[in-house]
Design a protein around this motif. Sequence first.
Motif, short mmCIF file in Angstrom:
data_model
loop_
_atom_site.label_atom_id
_atom_site.label_comp_id
_atom_site.label_asym_id
_atom_site.label_seq_id
_atom_site.Cartn_x
_atom_site.Cartn_y
_atom_site.Cartn_z
N GLY A 107 43.68 36.11 29.07
CA GLY A 107 42.85 35.88 30.25
C GLY A 107 42.78 34.41 30.60
O GLY A 107 43.51 33.59 30.01
N GLU A 108 41.93 34.05 31.54
CA GLU A 108 41.84 32.65 31.96
C GLU A 108 40.44 32.09 31.70
O GLU A 108 39.46 32.83 31.63
N GLY A 109 40.41 30.77 31.56
CA GLY A 109 39.14 30.08 31.44
C GLY A 109 39.07 29.08 32.58
O GLY A 109 40.09 28.80 33.23
N CYS A 110 37.88 28.54 32.85
CA CYS A 110 37.69 27.57 33.93
C CYS A 110 36.56 26.61 33.54
O CYS A 110 35.53 27.05 33.04
N LEU A 111 36.76 25.33 33.80
CA LEU A 111 35.76 24.33 33.42
C LEU A 111 34.46 24.52 34.19
O LEU A 111 33.41 24.02 33.78
N SER A 112 34.51 25.25 35.30
CA SER A 112 33.29 25.49 36.08
C SER A 112 32.61 26.78 35.70
O SER A 112 31.60 27.16 36.30
N VAL A 113 33.16 27.50 34.71
CA VAL A 113 32.62 28.80 34.30
C VAL A 113 32.26 28.75 32.83
O VAL A 113 33.13 28.77 31.97
N ASP A 114 30.95 28.65 32.53
CA ASP A 114 30.49 28.48 31.14
C ASP A 114 30.29 29.83 30.46
O ASP A 114 29.27 30.06 29.83
N VAL A 117 35.05 35.38 30.69
CA VAL A 117 35.18 36.51 31.62
C VAL A 117 36.47 37.22 31.23
O VAL A 117 37.57 36.80 31.62
N PRO A 118 36.36 38.25 30.37
CA PRO A 118 37.56 38.91 29.86
C PRO A 118 38.32 39.65 30.97
O PRO A 118 37.71 40.10 31.94
N GLY A 119 39.62 39.72 30.78
CA GLY A 119 40.42 40.51 31.73
C GLY A 119 41.68 39.78 32.15
O GLY A 119 41.75 38.55 32.08
N TYR A 164 38.20 35.01 38.32
CA TYR A 164 37.75 36.39 38.07
C TYR A 164 37.75 37.25 39.34
O TYR A 164 37.63 38.46 39.28
N ASP A 165 37.94 36.62 40.50
CA ASP A 165 38.07 37.40 41.75
C ASP A 165 39.31 38.30 41.68
O ASP A 165 39.39 39.31 42.39
N HIS A 166 40.28 37.91 40.84
CA HIS A 166 41.56 38.66 40.78
C HIS A 166 41.55 39.77 39.73
O HIS A 166 42.49 40.55 39.66
N ILE A 167 40.51 39.81 38.87
CA ILE A 167 40.50 40.78 37.77
C ILE A 167 40.21 42.19 38.30
O ILE A 167 39.29 42.38 39.10
N ASN A 168 41.00 43.17 37.85
CA ASN A 168 40.81 44.57 38.27
C ASN A 168 39.49 45.09 37.69
O ASN A 168 39.37 45.28 36.48
N GLN A 169 38.51 45.30 38.54
CA GLN A 169 37.16 45.70 38.07
C GLN A 169 37.19 47.06 37.37
O GLN A 169 36.48 47.29 36.41
N ASP A 170 38.07 47.97 37.82
CA ASP A 170 38.07 49.31 37.22
C ASP A 170 38.68 49.28 35.82
O ASP A 170 38.23 49.96 34.92
#
Length: 183
Positions: A107-114, A117-119, A164-170
């Motif tokens: 998955g990805e991490g972001c310096l603005s996201v503490d 967010v798995p996926g 996380y806008d790109h992560i498949n919610q289902d």
Amino acid sequence: MIAMDQIIREGDPILRQKTEKVELPASEEDKETLSEMLQFVKNSQDDEMVKKYQLRPGVGLAAPQIGISKRMLAVHFTDFHDKSYSYGLFNPKILSHSVEKTYLQNGEGCLSVDRDVPGIVPRYARITVKATTLEGEEVKLRLKGYAAIVLQHEIDHLDGVMFYDHINQDNPFQPPENSTPAE
Ligand SMILES: CNC(=O)c1cccc(C)c1Nc1nc(N2CCN(c3ccccc3Cl)CC2)nc(N2CSC[C@H]2C(=O)NC)n1
Ligand code: NI
């Protein structure tokens, strides 16, 4: 020197704004800012600096993340095939991309996201980016794999898009159609 307390965290509306193009040739102020952003990314990968200033490591930073709504970003990293990238870019634009997708298996991490967010974050496997470098030269970068992922993550920030806008919610862990993991 940019420190973690200057990094804008999710929830701040600036992270959801579309940024303005930078007037070229870049002003001394914009060049200074972009240079500081690149230095921050380098510092975030240096054990001494990380320890001294409690930095979170990253390989990219976009201007909205330090409260500046301008189309500029910095990246500094070596990809999985030991190819190194170190750029400050003004007005980066994706000219074309593959149909095939790729993704980071963790998955990805972001310096603005503490938070974690798995996926899986689907990204284009190959992209061609046009931009003007900190040094003022126009470049056309043909990127694939990890480098393509990093640039898409940072260019997204310039359009108010979070990973996380790109992560498949289902089914967050479902590899996208027509994709192979970046390695
Ligand atoms: C390859 N490791 C994984 O994939 C990965 C692995 C596990 C978990 C997650 C969640 C992963 N995901 C992920 N890990 C990173 N780092 C790995 C560690 N590294 C680093 C750390 C220390 C020193 C030097 C460096 Cl270089 C810094 C970069 N970075 C990004 N992203 C998404 S694109 C922009 C980029 C970014 O800078 N985020 C802040 N995602
Ligand atoms: Ni980010």
